[in-house]
Design a protein around this motif. Structure first.
Motif, PDB file in Angstrom:
ATOM      1  N   LEU A 111       0.822  -1.215   0.000  1.00  9.11           N
ATOM      2  CA  LEU A 111       0.000   0.000   0.000  1.00  9.11           C
ATOM      3  C   LEU A 111       0.857   1.266   0.000  1.00  9.11           C
ATOM      4  CD1 LEU A 111      -2.749  -1.090   2.548  1.00  9.11           C
ATOM      5  CD2 LEU A 111      -3.075  -0.700   0.107  1.00  9.11           C
ATOM      6  N   PHE A 112       1.784   1.348   0.935  1.00  7.64           N
ATOM      7  CA  PHE A 112       2.622   2.540   1.025  1.00  7.64           C
ATOM      8  C   PHE A 112       3.517   2.645  -0.208  1.00  7.64           C
ATOM      9  CE2 PHE A 112       1.003   2.501   5.158  1.00  7.64           C
ATOM     10  CZ  PHE A 112       1.486   3.539   5.942  1.00  7.64           C
ATOM     11  N   GLY A 113       4.098   1.521  -0.603  1.00 15.29           N
ATOM     12  CA  GLY A 113       4.988   1.524  -1.768  1.00 15.29           C
ATOM     13  C   GLY A 113       4.273   1.926  -3.044  1.00 15.29           C
ATOM     14  N   ALA A 114       3.103   1.343  -3.282  1.00 19.89           N
ATOM     15  CA  ALA A 114       2.348   1.675  -4.494  1.00 19.89           C
ATOM     16  C   ALA A 114       1.922   3.140  -4.482  1.00 19.89           C
ATOM     17  CB  ALA A 114       1.123   0.769  -4.622  1.00 19.89           C
TER      18      ALA A 114
ATOM     19  N   LEU B  72       6.675  13.555 -11.184  1.00 25.12           N
ATOM     20  CA  LEU B  72       7.623  13.588 -12.298  1.00 25.12           C
ATOM     21  C   LEU B  72       6.924  13.934 -13.606  1.00 25.12           C
ATOM     22  CD1 LEU B  72       9.921  10.533 -11.495  1.00 25.12           C
ATOM     23  CD2 LEU B  72      10.492  12.964 -11.326  1.00 25.12           C
ATOM     24  N   ALA B  73       5.724  13.410 -13.800  1.00 25.94           N
ATOM     25  CA  ALA B  73       4.972  13.713 -15.014  1.00 25.94           C
ATOM     26  C   ALA B  73       4.622  15.198 -15.058  1.00 25.94           C
ATOM     27  CB  ALA B  73       3.707  12.869 -15.090  1.00 25.94           C
ATOM     28  N   ARG B  74       4.276  15.790 -13.940  1.00 26.47           N
ATOM     29  CA  ARG B  74       3.967  17.215 -13.876  1.00 26.47           C
ATOM     30  C   ARG B  74       5.198  18.066 -14.184  1.00 26.47           C
ATOM     31  NH1 ARG B  74       0.299  18.929  -8.777  1.00 26.47           N
ATOM     32  NH2 ARG B  74      -1.678  18.336  -9.675  1.00 26.47           N
TER      33      ARG B  74
ATOM     34  N   PHE C 283       3.238   5.822  -7.269  1.00 20.79           N
ATOM     35  CA  PHE C 283       2.339   6.572  -8.151  1.00 20.79           C
ATOM     36  C   PHE C 283       2.387   8.066  -7.871  1.00 20.79           C
ATOM     37  CE2 PHE C 283       0.374   2.327  -8.636  1.00 20.79           C
ATOM     38  CZ  PHE C 283       0.581   2.213 -10.007  1.00 20.79           C
ATOM     39  N   LEU C 284       2.583   8.434  -6.626  1.00 21.17           N
ATOM     40  CA  LEU C 284       2.728   9.847  -6.288  1.00 21.17           C
ATOM     41  C   LEU C 284       3.990  10.418  -6.940  1.00 21.17           C
ATOM     42  CD1 LEU C 284       1.521  12.173  -4.576  1.00 21.17           C
ATOM     43  CD2 LEU C 284       3.031  11.423  -2.736  1.00 21.17           C
TER      44      LEU C 284
END
Length: 164
Positions: free
Chosen positions: A146-149, A159-161, A153-154
């Motif tokens: 949970l924390f890793g995923a 990075l995408a932004r 994704f965060l």
């Protein structure tokens, strides 16, 4: 809102489908919700998962203990939010597992599943140790996932932004 529905559905299904005994995401989800769920009533997410699945599986006389331990673990997650690191997350996962073990098994003893003596209390905790091993493993696996995923994704989102 849709994320809440997904979490609740997955957690409920994890208790309903055949699985390794005591290998459940509920403690991991409670800790995760405390860290990442920025809602005033965020404790309702892990609590709802437990209550709904218990209503389906069947209620027992220790639900007050199991449900309250989930709320306490959520509160630990809220504190962890401000002190989050790999080390503190590992420590809080272990502490959460111990809290659930102590509160739920104390409830088992208090509700009369064992003699209400010191020997009965010791026997209750001793016989619960094999279950603790598996739930501790589950807590570490689910917290890591949970924390890793979420962090993965965060980070990808950030990075995408930045690349725009």
């Amino acid at each position: 809102m849709w994320l809440s529905a997904i979490f609740i559905s997955i957690a409920i299904l994890s208790r309903l489908i055949p699985h390794v005994p005591n290998f459940s995401p509920l403690v991991g989800v409670a800790l995760f919700a405390g860290v990442y769920w920025n809602k005033k009533n965020g404790f309702l997410l892990p609590l709802a998962m437990y209550i709904i699945s218990d209503l389906i599986i069947g209620l027992h006389n220790t639900v007050l203990f199991t449900w309250s331990s989930i709320v306490i673990i959520y509160a630990l997650g809220v504190y962890l939010r401000k002190h989050k690191s790999v080390t503190t997350t590992v420590a809080y996962t272990f502490i959460s597992a111990v809290i659930f073990f102590i509160i739920s098994n104390f409830g088992v003893w208090l509700m009369g599943w064992y003699p209400r003596t010191m020997a009965g209390l010791v026997q209750c905790f001793y016989l619960a140790l094999p279950f603790f091993r598996m739930s501790l493993l589950a807590d570490f696996v689910y917290v890591a996932v949970l924390f890793g995923a979420y962090e993965f994704f965060l980070a990808k989102h950030v990075l995408a932004r930045e690349s725009l």
